[in-house]
Write a protein that holds these residues in place. Sequence first.
Motif, PDB file in Angstrom:
ATOM      1  N   THR A  94      25.688  19.823  64.633  1.00 50.80           N
ATOM      2  CA  THR A  94      27.039  20.380  64.657  1.00 50.80           C
ATOM      3  C   THR A  94      27.937  19.749  63.602  1.00 50.80           C
ATOM      4  O   THR A  94      28.797  20.422  63.040  1.00 50.80           O
ATOM      5  CB  THR A  94      27.677  20.256  66.049  1.00 50.80           C
ATOM      6  OG1 THR A  94      27.709  18.890  66.433  1.00 50.80           O
ATOM      7  CG2 THR A  94      26.912  21.067  67.077  1.00 50.80           C
ATOM      8  N   HIS A  95      27.745  18.463  63.316  1.00 47.46           N
ATOM      9  CA  HIS A  95      28.549  17.831  62.274  1.00 47.46           C
ATOM     10  C   HIS A  95      28.134  18.286  60.880  1.00 47.46           C
ATOM     11  O   HIS A  95      28.870  18.085  59.912  1.00 47.46           O
ATOM     12  CB  HIS A  95      28.497  16.305  62.390  1.00 47.46           C
ATOM     13  CG  HIS A  95      29.442  15.789  63.419  1.00 47.46           C
ATOM     14  ND1 HIS A  95      29.131  15.768  64.762  1.00 47.46           N
ATOM     15  CD2 HIS A  95      30.704  15.311  63.305  1.00 47.46           C
ATOM     16  CE1 HIS A  95      30.155  15.283  65.430  1.00 47.46           C
ATOM     17  NE2 HIS A  95      31.131  15.010  64.587  1.00 47.46           N
ATOM     18  N   ARG A  97      28.309  21.096  59.923  1.00 51.51           N
ATOM     19  CA  ARG A  97      29.344  22.053  59.509  1.00 51.51           C
ATOM     20  C   ARG A  97      30.361  21.404  58.594  1.00 51.51           C
ATOM     21  O   ARG A  97      30.945  22.061  57.719  1.00 51.51           O
ATOM     22  CB  ARG A  97      30.039  22.642  60.732  1.00 51.51           C
ATOM     23  CG  ARG A  97      29.124  23.550  61.534  1.00 51.51           C
ATOM     24  CD  ARG A  97      29.810  24.090  62.745  1.00 51.51           C
ATOM     25  NE  ARG A  97      29.928  23.012  63.731  1.00 51.51           N
ATOM     26  CZ  ARG A  97      30.384  23.177  64.956  1.00 51.51           C
ATOM     27  NH1 ARG A  97      30.805  24.361  65.358  1.00 51.51           N
ATOM     28  NH2 ARG A  97      30.443  22.166  65.802  1.00 51.51           N
ATOM     29  N   LEU A  98      30.583  20.105  58.774  1.00 54.62           N
ATOM     30  CA  LEU A  98      31.517  19.401  57.889  1.00 54.62           C
ATOM     31  C   LEU A  98      30.997  19.381  56.454  1.00 54.62           C
ATOM     32  O   LEU A  98      31.777  19.469  55.502  1.00 54.62           O
ATOM     33  CB  LEU A  98      31.770  17.981  58.396  1.00 54.62           C
ATOM     34  CG  LEU A  98      32.429  17.878  59.769  1.00 54.62           C
ATOM     35  CD1 LEU A  98      32.492  16.421  60.215  1.00 54.62           C
ATOM     36  CD2 LEU A  98      33.815  18.496  59.739  1.00 54.62           C
ATOM     37  N   PHE A 100      29.081  21.747  55.136  1.00 56.94           N
ATOM     38  CA  PHE A 100      29.298  23.093  54.613  1.00 56.94           C
ATOM     39  C   PHE A 100      30.767  23.322  54.280  1.00 56.94           C
ATOM     40  O   PHE A 100      31.109  23.935  53.274  1.00 56.94           O
ATOM     41  CB  PHE A 100      28.817  24.150  55.618  1.00 56.94           C
ATOM     42  CG  PHE A 100      27.337  24.139  55.814  1.00 56.94           C
ATOM     43  CD1 PHE A 100      26.466  24.289  54.737  1.00 56.94           C
ATOM     44  CD2 PHE A 100      26.812  23.979  57.078  1.00 56.94           C
ATOM     45  CE1 PHE A 100      25.091  24.279  54.925  1.00 56.94           C
ATOM     46  CE2 PHE A 100      25.439  23.970  57.283  1.00 56.94           C
ATOM     47  CZ  PHE A 100      24.582  24.121  56.205  1.00 56.94           C
ATOM     48  N   LYS A 101      31.643  22.817  55.110  1.00 60.01           N
ATOM     49  CA  LYS A 101      33.076  22.948  54.858  1.00 60.01           C
ATOM     50  C   LYS A 101      33.455  22.239  53.558  1.00 60.01           C
ATOM     51  O   LYS A 101      34.219  22.771  52.750  1.00 60.01           O
ATOM     52  CB  LYS A 101      33.858  22.348  56.030  1.00 60.01           C
ATOM     53  CG  LYS A 101      35.348  22.497  55.935  1.00 60.01           C
ATOM     54  CD  LYS A 101      36.012  21.923  57.190  1.00 60.01           C
ATOM     55  CE  LYS A 101      37.513  22.001  57.110  1.00 60.01           C
ATOM     56  NZ  LYS A 101      38.157  21.418  58.301  1.00 60.01           N
ATOM     57  N   ALA A 102      32.891  21.047  53.343  1.00 56.08           N
ATOM     58  CA  ALA A 102      33.199  20.299  52.126  1.00 56.08           C
ATOM     59  C   ALA A 102      32.626  20.954  50.882  1.00 56.08           C
ATOM     60  O   ALA A 102      33.175  20.818  49.783  1.00 56.08           O
ATOM     61  CB  ALA A 102      32.655  18.875  52.249  1.00 56.08           C
ATOM     62  N   SER A 103      31.525  21.691  51.048  1.00 54.47           N
ATOM     63  CA  SER A 103      30.896  22.333  49.881  1.00 54.47           C
ATOM     64  C   SER A 103      31.465  23.711  49.575  1.00 54.47           C
ATOM     65  O   SER A 103      31.165  24.274  48.529  1.00 54.47           O
ATOM     66  CB  SER A 103      29.387  22.432  50.081  1.00 54.47           C
ATOM     67  OG  SER A 103      29.081  23.397  51.085  1.00 54.47           O
ATOM     68  N   ALA A 104      32.294  24.231  50.459  1.00 53.65           N
ATOM     69  CA  ALA A 104      32.836  25.582  50.275  1.00 53.65           C
ATOM     70  C   ALA A 104      33.850  25.582  49.139  1.00 53.65           C
ATOM     71  O   ALA A 104      34.604  24.615  48.944  1.00 53.65           O
ATOM     72  CB  ALA A 104      33.512  26.042  51.565  1.00 53.65           C
ATOM     73  N   HIS A 106      37.134  26.039  47.254  1.00 50.99           N
ATOM     74  CA  HIS A 106      38.511  25.949  47.735  1.00 50.99           C
ATOM     75  C   HIS A 106      39.414  26.794  46.864  1.00 50.99           C
ATOM     76  O   HIS A 106      39.323  26.762  45.640  1.00 50.99           O
ATOM     77  CB  HIS A 106      38.990  24.494  47.696  1.00 50.99           C
ATOM     78  CG  HIS A 106      38.294  23.632  48.687  1.00 50.99           C
ATOM     79  ND1 HIS A 106      37.045  23.079  48.441  1.00 50.99           N
ATOM     80  CD2 HIS A 106      38.631  23.248  49.932  1.00 50.99           C
ATOM     81  CE1 HIS A 106      36.671  22.376  49.473  1.00 50.99           C
ATOM     82  NE2 HIS A 106      37.616  22.450  50.409  1.00 50.99           N
TER      83      HIS A 106
END
Length: 108
Positions: A94-95, A97-98, A100-104, A106
């Motif tokens: 689940t972590h 996802r962090l 993936f969020k950082a690699s998205a 911006h």
Amino acid sequence: MSDDDREYMRNYKTASPDLLKAYADFSGAVFAAEGREIPKKYRELMAVAVAISKQCPYCIEAHTKDAVRAGATDAEIAEAVWVAAAIGSGAAYTHGRLAFKASAPHEH
């Protein structure tokens, strides 16, 4: 725990005896043989799982021995270990996802 390790634990008695007593009293209440809603064997099995997830070799040893003294079987200890493994891998999953969020990308 080796005798050498025990020797260093004595430093708590010298440096902070009040806090050592408070911790011992608290821990003693949590793991009391009687007077708790959850039977001791199950509290000790929970402690085994937490100790494994926290990777504390002293707690793993102590709480596993206490679980056995409280009637836990090897099968129950194995399941406690698997609970720790499942929670640990679930947390990693689940972590993730962090990451993936950082690699998205911006938008600015």
